[in-house]
Design a protein around this motif. Structure first.
Motif, short mmCIF file in Angstrom:
data_model
loop_
_atom_site.label_atom_id
_atom_site.label_comp_id
_atom_site.label_asym_id
_atom_site.label_seq_id
_atom_site.Cartn_x
_atom_site.Cartn_y
_atom_site.Cartn_z
N GLU B 37 0.85 -1.09 0.06
CA GLU B 37 0.01 -0.01 0.21
C GLU B 37 0.86 1.17 0.00
OE1 GLU B 37 -2.56 0.39 3.38
OE2 GLU B 37 -2.82 2.42 2.95
N ILE B 38 0.29 2.19 -0.60
CA ILE B 38 0.98 3.54 -0.62
C ILE B 38 0.18 4.31 0.25
CG2 ILE B 38 1.84 5.57 -1.89
CD1 ILE B 38 2.36 4.06 -4.03
N ARG B 39 0.51 4.78 1.39
CA ARG B 39 -0.21 5.54 2.36
C ARG B 39 0.26 6.98 2.44
NH1 ARG B 39 -3.29 4.91 6.93
NH2 ARG B 39 -3.86 2.94 5.94
N VAL B 40 -0.32 7.93 2.22
CA VAL B 40 -0.08 9.42 2.52
C VAL B 40 -0.33 10.00 3.52
CG1 VAL B 40 0.24 11.70 1.50
CG2 VAL B 40 0.43 9.71 -0.12
N ILE B 41 0.57 10.69 4.45
CA ILE B 41 0.09 11.46 5.62
C ILE B 41 0.10 12.87 5.25
CG2 ILE B 41 0.43 11.88 8.13
CD1 ILE B 41 1.62 9.19 8.29
N ILE B 42 -1.24 13.52 5.44
CA ILE B 42 -1.14 14.96 5.55
C ILE B 42 -1.57 15.54 6.71
CG2 ILE B 42 -1.48 14.81 2.88
CD1 ILE B 42 -4.53 15.59 3.59
N GLY B 43 -1.52 16.86 6.67
CA GLY B 43 -2.00 17.58 7.67
C GLY B 43 -1.35 18.80 8.02
N LEU B 173 9.06 1.54 3.23
CA LEU B 173 9.65 2.66 2.99
C LEU B 173 8.98 3.86 3.48
CD1 LEU B 173 12.03 3.60 1.32
CD2 LEU B 173 10.56 3.51 -0.77
N MET B 174 9.58 4.93 4.23
CA MET B 174 8.74 5.94 4.92
C MET B 174 9.73 7.08 4.15
SD MET B 174 8.17 5.01 8.93
CE MET B 174 10.02 5.11 9.35
N LEU B 175 9.08 8.05 3.33
CA LEU B 175 9.52 9.33 2.82
C LEU B 175 8.96 10.55 3.38
CD1 LEU B 175 9.19 7.71 -0.77
CD2 LEU B 175 11.00 7.74 0.57
N ASP B 176 9.70 11.49 3.96
CA ASP B 176 9.07 12.74 4.38
C ASP B 176 9.56 13.67 3.40
OD1 ASP B 176 8.54 14.46 6.16
OD2 ASP B 176 9.69 14.02 7.83
N GLU B 177 8.35 14.11 2.92
CA GLU B 177 8.33 15.15 1.95
C GLU B 177 9.33 14.87 0.72
OE1 GLU B 177 7.92 19.16 3.03
OE2 GLU B 177 6.55 18.71 4.77
N PRO B 178 9.10 13.92 -0.17
CA PRO B 178 10.20 13.66 -1.14
C PRO B 178 10.45 14.57 -2.10
CG PRO B 178 8.29 12.02 -1.34
CD PRO B 178 7.97 12.99 -0.19
N VAL B 179 9.22 15.37 -2.39
CA VAL B 179 9.35 16.29 -3.48
C VAL B 179 9.38 17.79 -3.18
CG1 VAL B 179 7.89 14.84 -5.30
CG2 VAL B 179 6.88 16.40 -3.94
N ALA B 180 9.49 17.99 -1.83
CA ALA B 180 9.80 19.34 -1.66
C ALA B 180 10.81 19.94 -2.15
CB ALA B 180 9.98 19.39 0.10
N ILE B 206 5.00 11.45 3.59
CA ILE B 206 4.43 12.74 4.06
C ILE B 206 4.55 13.60 3.18
CG2 ILE B 206 4.74 14.64 5.52
CD1 ILE B 206 6.03 12.69 7.73
N GLU B 207 3.19 14.25 2.57
CA GLU B 207 3.47 15.17 1.48
C GLU B 207 2.34 16.21 1.68
OE1 GLU B 207 6.05 15.50 -0.81
OE2 GLU B 207 4.59 17.29 -0.85
N HIS B 208 2.73 17.56 1.07
CA HIS B 208 1.79 18.79 0.98
C HIS B 208 1.02 18.86 -0.10
CE1 HIS B 208 2.39 20.24 5.32
NE2 HIS B 208 3.85 20.06 4.96
N ASP B 209 1.61 18.65 -1.14
CA ASP B 209 1.09 18.89 -2.45
C ASP B 209 -0.14 17.81 -3.09
OD1 ASP B 209 0.79 19.02 -5.19
OD2 ASP B 209 2.80 19.42 -5.86
N MET B 210 -1.14 18.54 -2.60
CA MET B 210 -2.55 17.60 -2.81
C MET B 210 -2.29 16.86 -4.19
SD MET B 210 -3.99 17.05 -0.09
CE MET B 210 -5.55 16.06 -0.60
N GLN B 211 -2.06 17.67 -5.30
CA GLN B 211 -2.27 17.11 -6.63
C GLN B 211 -1.24 15.76 -6.71
OE1 GLN B 211 -0.78 19.77 -9.69
NE2 GLN B 211 -0.93 18.20 -11.18
#
Lengths: 402, 250
Positions: B37-43, B173-180, B206-211
């Motif tokens: 699964e790819i889980r995205v955490i936002i907030g 695999l845990m990625l903290d804001e990979p495209v920031a 973890i990501e902010h970019d909703m798109q």
């Protein structure tokens, strides 16, 4: 062997720098200096052992120990205890109230050899102790500090405190240690006069040979994956930890290696000078040892040797003429080097000379076979700018100890 | 600490709480991540997103609760043992070894020779070299193997760190804001990269970019003040009025 080829272990420039150093130490200096001066160089070389260990600990691992004098002293004292016992046989100490124990014990009204002196009757034990005791002590300090993630400035301060404690202990326990005078009047090694000119020659060459043993060991560590891990940890300790490494173990290891190198240096000092005293254990000598390493270049093994030789030479010359000024000069030298030439003499060589040497070598031997395809051709000769100037650390001095 | 139940999930977080001097950065949090699964955490900022990753990888210790990775309790394991169990984590700021080359960065991350003795005797075998080149190709850095990592662009550094994790072949695999901080092209390349690397493993991002989130997420968890505000598919979460109010609204 963890290297694919010899040139992985020793790139061309490293072979050259080791060879030049060997030539200077084994041929040029012995042929051009009288035995008194050569003996002085031999004494300087004992500090080179410490400096080489510091290259690994500080230059590579980022662990600044301001207490290497402790290990130098432990190594030196271990051998001094053996030699002292040998020269304290009942026959030559018969005028003492307790014959057969070292003279300073008798002066301090000790009537029996302390238990921890007993094993030092054995040369085998002593030789093992020279390496094992300082390494064990370094291991204990390392476990206590690094497992708790004490590092950087705090580690430096604690090692400095340990150096201070050690001196106070040695001076305070005069009856067991010889106090502020140290252990003096060492004469023979297994009946062989260590104060003759011939012995001085032998010890000088022994020191050089042992130094090269340490240099090759250090080179092995430097060029192994462990060496690269140390560099990685220096900047991004967490990344290394979260790549599955127990970071503390690597720090403990390299700290122990540094300690054992320092101890060998200390033992060679005792052998060549015929005494050991707390003046090589405390804070000032420990900081001086860091300066040798900084001046030579904390990322260069061979550089550290030159640093130890040159600073000690300057100390002898200037220190004799202007004894009061020397400490200030030393302090200025340290600040100056760290600020202006963070990679020391080796850094200057690499920035200005190395590429010409490389071109010359290309002409003579043909282009270097790419021994290490995954480094730019010049990157081993032009090491990265000092860690102190990297973004990870804000100022050169902070970088020096972080 | 609650014992935590055994499940079929790759990751089961139950009743997880951490308090810093009384402030509960993560408060009684429970969520489950499936295989592949790819889980995205936002907030919003301060919701506790990074803290959750810190807790899973052992950087921060939980005050209460349980984190089970394939039914193995992680809360008491040391950081390097968590990595060995199969959890990889990318930090928010690219954490790469600037003084080393791209090749050496990947080599250090190669999962053998992790003890002192192992590192001293580690040999750069053909298998190692081949694997490193394979990964470098995947993260668009095949031509940069000789480059010192310090000289890479910001986006390339992010890729390198992702590559350093990939070479360990983690199960989670845990990625903290990979495209920031990435340019638009880099972002697209990264999305493509994430889709290839997420085969056969579970990923928490973890990501902010909703798109970007909508593009990659199987499920989205919205955190707010250390608690779960909403959970579900990207569309469902986007439509949730509570989420719009605290996070998406501004």
């Amino acid at each position: 062997m963890s290297f694919k080829s010899f040139s992985d272990f020793m790139p061309r420039q490293d072979i050259l720098s080791f060879a030049v150093l060997a030539l200077i130490l084994l041929v040029v200096l012995p042929l051009s200096l009288d035995i008194f001066r050569l003996n002085l160089v031999g004494k300087y070389l004992t500090f080179a052992f410490v400096a080489v260990g510091l290259v690994l600990c500080w230059g590579y691992g980022g662990i600044l120990s301001l207490g290497q004098g402790v290990f130098y002293g432990l190594g030196g004292y271990a051998l001094a205890m053996f030699l002292k016992l040998e020269s304290s046989d009942p026959e030559s100490t018969r005028i003492q109230s307790t014959p057969g124990i070292p003279d300073f014990m008798d002066w301090n009204r000790i009537t029996e050899l302390p238990w921890f002196w007993e094993p030092f009757h054995s040369l085998t034990f002593t030789v093992i102790a020279i390496i094992v005791i300082p390494s064990l002590f370094a291991y204990l300090i390392g476990v206590a500090m690094f497992k708790r993630r004490v590092g950087g400035v705090y580690f430096a301060i604690i090692t400095q405190a340990i150096a201070a404690i050690m001196t106070i202990l040695i001076i305070g326990q005069q009856g067991y240690t010889g106090g502020v005078n140290g252990i003096t009047d060492l004469r023979t090694l297994k009946g062989w006069d260590i104060r003759s000119d011939f012995a001085s020659y032998v010890f000088y060459f022994l020191a050089v040979v042992l130094l090269f043993v340490c240099l090759f060991l250090a080179q092995y560590i430097r060029r192994s994956k462990l060496g690269r891990l140390l560099v990685a940890m220096r900047g991004q300790e967490d990344r290394v930890r979260f790549s599955g490494y127990d970071v503390a173990n690597f720090k403990i290891f390299v700290f122990c290696v540094g300690a054992s190198f320092a101890a060998i240096g200390g033992a060679m000092f005792t052998l060549q000078e015929g005494f050991m005293s707390p003046s090589f254990v405390g804070i000032v000598p420990s900081i001086e040892m860091v300066i040798f390493c900084a001046v030579g270049g904390r990322l260069s093994l061979v550089g550290a040797v030159y640093g130890a030789l040159l600073v000690n030479f300057a100390k002898t010359v200037l220190g004799e003429t202007f004894p009061e000024l020397w400490l200030f000069a030393m302090g200025l030298l340290f600040i100056g080097v760290v600020m202006a030439f963070p990679n020391g003499l080796a850094g200057l060589y690499n920035s200005y000379v190395a590429r010409y040497v490389d071109r010359l070598l290309d002409k003579v031997f043909g282009p270097q076979r790419s021994s290490d395809a995954y480094r730019p051709a010049s990157s081993d000769t032009v090491p990265p700018a000092a860690p102190g100037l990297r973004q990870n650390s804000t100022s050169p001095t902070e970088g020096a100890i972080s | 600490m609650t014992a935590g139940s055994n499940t079929d999930f790759v990751l089961a977080v139950e009743g997880l709480t951490v308090s810093f001097d009384g402030f509960k950065a993560v408060n009684d949090l429970s969520f489950y991540v499936d295989e592949n699964e790819i889980r995205v955490i936002i907030g919003p900022n301060g919701a506790g997103k990074t803290t959750v990753l810190d807790l899973i990888c052992g950087r921060t210790r939980a005050t209460a609760g349980s984190i089970k990775f394939r039914n193995q309790e992680l809360t008491k394991l040391k950081e390097h043992d968590i990595v060995k169990a199969g959890v990889g984590r990318k930090f928010q700021n690219p954490s790469i070894y600037g003084d080393l080359t791209v090749f050496e960065n990947l080599e250090i991350s190669y999962p053998t020779g992790r003890s002192v003795f192992g590192a001293l005797t580690f040999k750069r075998t053909d298998a190692v070299v081949q694997r490193i080149e394979e990964i470098a190709d995947m993260i668009f850095l095949k031509d940069q193997l000789h480059t010192e990592a310090e000289l890479l662009s910001h986006g390339q550094k992010q890729w390198l760190e992702i590559g350093m994790l990939l070479i360990q072949d983690p199960t989670l695999l845990m990625l903290d804001e990979p495209v920031a901080g990435m340019s638009v092209t880099e972002r697209q390349q990264t999305a493509k990269l994430l889709r290839t690397i997420t085969k056969d493993r579970s990923v928490i991002v973890i990501e902010h970019d909703m798109q970007f989130v909508a593009e990659i997420a199987d499920r989205v968890t919205v955190l707010h003040q250390g608690r779960i505000l909403a959970e579900g598919t990207a569309e469902k979460v986007k439509a949730d009025p509570k989420v719009v109010e605290v996070y998406l609204g501004h």
